[in-house]
Design a protein around this motif. Structure first.
Motif: not given
Length: 343
Positions: A280-300
Motif C-alpha cells: 500500500l503506497c502513500l500519496p505523493p509528497h505526503c510521507s512527512h505527515r502520513l508515514q509512521p516511521l518519518d513521524v515517530a521513529f526517524m527523528k529520535p
C-alpha cells in the motif's frame, strides 16, 4: 514578568494641539524654538524638525508618528471598542502588546511558540484532504478485505545516517574563546538504511560497502554509492518476507512510499503477490505527515545515533569514527529509539 508595562520615557507624550501651536508661534516670529518648547511643553528638537518641514511645504500638518508597530485593529476589535467590551488591546496606539500574547499562551498551554519546518511547495500542495481521504479509504478497504491484525501491519522507510553529525551539544565555556567539537571529518559521508517496523517486530538492513560488523539481527548489503536501488530493495524485501513469515494464507500489509524503486519494480510486485504481501503506497509528497516511521521513529533515531557517535569520539581520544563503526553505533541508537517514550 511585569503585569502592566509602565513607560520609562516621555517620548511623544505631547499633544498635537500643543505641537501645532508651538510650530506656528515659531514660524510667525512670536518666539524662538527654545521659548516655545518651554511654553507649550513640547521637545525643542521636534519643534525645529516640524518648522523646517512646514517652511518647505506650507500645507504641511503636524502628524504624531506612532511606534514602529503597524495597527492590528480589525473590524471585530473596533466593534468591541465601540460596544464598550473589555479587551486587552492598546486603544491609544491601536496595537497588540506583549501582555496579550503572554496571556493567550498562559490560557492555552497547547499553543506553544514553535519554529516552523521547511516544507517544499510540492509537499505543501500534495498534502491535501482529497489525497489523504483517498488513502485512508483504500487502507480501510484492505483492512476489511484481509482482516489484518496489529502484528501483520508494517511500515517500510529509509533514512541516511553518518558518522559526522551536523549539530553539536552546547557546552559551558569562557567568553571570548572559540569552542570546538571534534568530528571524524569535515564532510559528510552518508549511508542509507532501510527499515520495516511493525507492532511487535523490527528488521533493518545496513547498506554500507565498508562496514565490517553489524548489530544483532541485521545484515549488510553492498552498494558503492550508499543509495538504495531496485536490486537492493528487492533483496531487503525477500529478507522481510522470511522475517515476517508472510504467506498467502496469512497475508502481511506493508505501507511504503511511492518511489519508483517500489512502484516500478515489477519483480518486487510479483514476489509480493506470490507471498501474500499487500503493498500500500502513500500519496505523493505526503510521507512527512502520513508515514509512521518519518513521524515517530526517524527523528529520535537520528538524535540517538548522533549521541552514540559523540560518545564514541569522547571515549576514543585521537581516533575517528569511520564506516567500520557505523553498524555497532547504529545498533545502540536503534535500540534506544525503540524504547523512546515519545513513541
Amino acid at each position: 514578568m511585569v503585569r502592566k508595562y509602565r513607560r520609562q520615557t516621555s517620548r511623544q507624550d505631547w499633544s498635537l494641539e500643543a505641537m501645532e501651536g508651538a510650530v506656528n508661534a515659531v514660524i510667525e516670529g512670536h518666539m524662538g524654538s527654545f521659548r516655545a518648547a518651554r511654553q507649550f511643553n513640547v521637545p525643542q528638537t521636534t519643534i525645529e524638525r516640524h518648522v523646517v518641514k512646514k517652511r518647505a511645504n506650507p500645507g504641511y500638518t503636524v502628524v504624531k508618528r506612532l511606534r514602529p508597530i503597524d495597527s492590528v485593529f480589525t473590524p471585530e476589535q473596533e466593534l468591541a471598542e465601540r460596544s464598550n467590551i473589555k479587551h486587552p488591546f492598546n486603544t491609544a496606539a491601536k496595537s497588540v502588546g506583549r501582555d496579550l500574547l503572554n496571556g493567550l499562551l498562559a490560557r492555552n498551554p497547547t499553543l506553544p511558540i514553535r519554529k516552523p519546518e521547511a516544507t517544499s511547495i510540492a509537499r505543501a500542495v500534495g498534502f491535501n484532504r482529497v489525497a489523504v481521504d483517498r488513502f485512508f479509504d483504500l487502507l480501510e478497504s484492505q483492512l476489511d478485505t484481509f482482516k489484518f491484525t496489529g502484528d501483520r501491519i508494517f511500515n517500510c522507510g529509509e533514512t541516511g545516517l553518518t558518522v559526522i553529525p551536523k549539530g553539536h551539544t552546547k557546552v559551558v565555556a569562557l567568553k571570548g574563546r572559540q569552542v570546538g567539537a571534534v568530528t571524524s571529518a569535515d564532510f559528510c559521508d552518508c549511508r542509507n538504511l532501510c527499515f520495516s517496523v511493525g507492532v511487535l517486530r523490527t528488521t533493518y538492513v545496513n547498506l554500507s560497502s565498508e562496514t565490517n560488523a553489524t548489530s544483532g539481527g541485521a545484515w549488510a548489503e553492498v552498494q558503492e554509492t550508499g543509495w538504495m536501488t531496485k536490486e537492493l530493495f528487492l533483496t531487503w524485501f525477500k529478507k522481510f518476507i522470511a522475517f515476517t513469515g508472510a504467506l498467502k494464507e496469512r497475508p502481511i500489509l506493508l505501507i511504503l512510499d511511492g518511489h519508483k524503486r517500489h512502484t516500478k519494480n515489477l519483480e518486487l510486485i510479483d514476489v509480493a503477490r506470490e507471498n501474500g504481501v499487500v503493498l500500500l503506497c502513500l500519496p505523493p509528497h505526503c510521507s512527512h505527515r502520513l508515514q509512521p516511521l518519518d513521524v515517530a521513529f526517524m527523528k529520535p533515531l537520528s538524535k540517538f545515533d548522533k549521541d552514540e557517535v559523540r560518545m564514541w569520539l569522547r571515549t576514543h581520544p585521537g581516533k575517528v569514527a569511520t564506516l567500520h563503526q557505523i553498524a555497532s553505533l547504529f545498533g545502540k541508537a536503534f535500540i534506544h529509539s525503540l524504547q523512546c517514550p515519545q513513541q
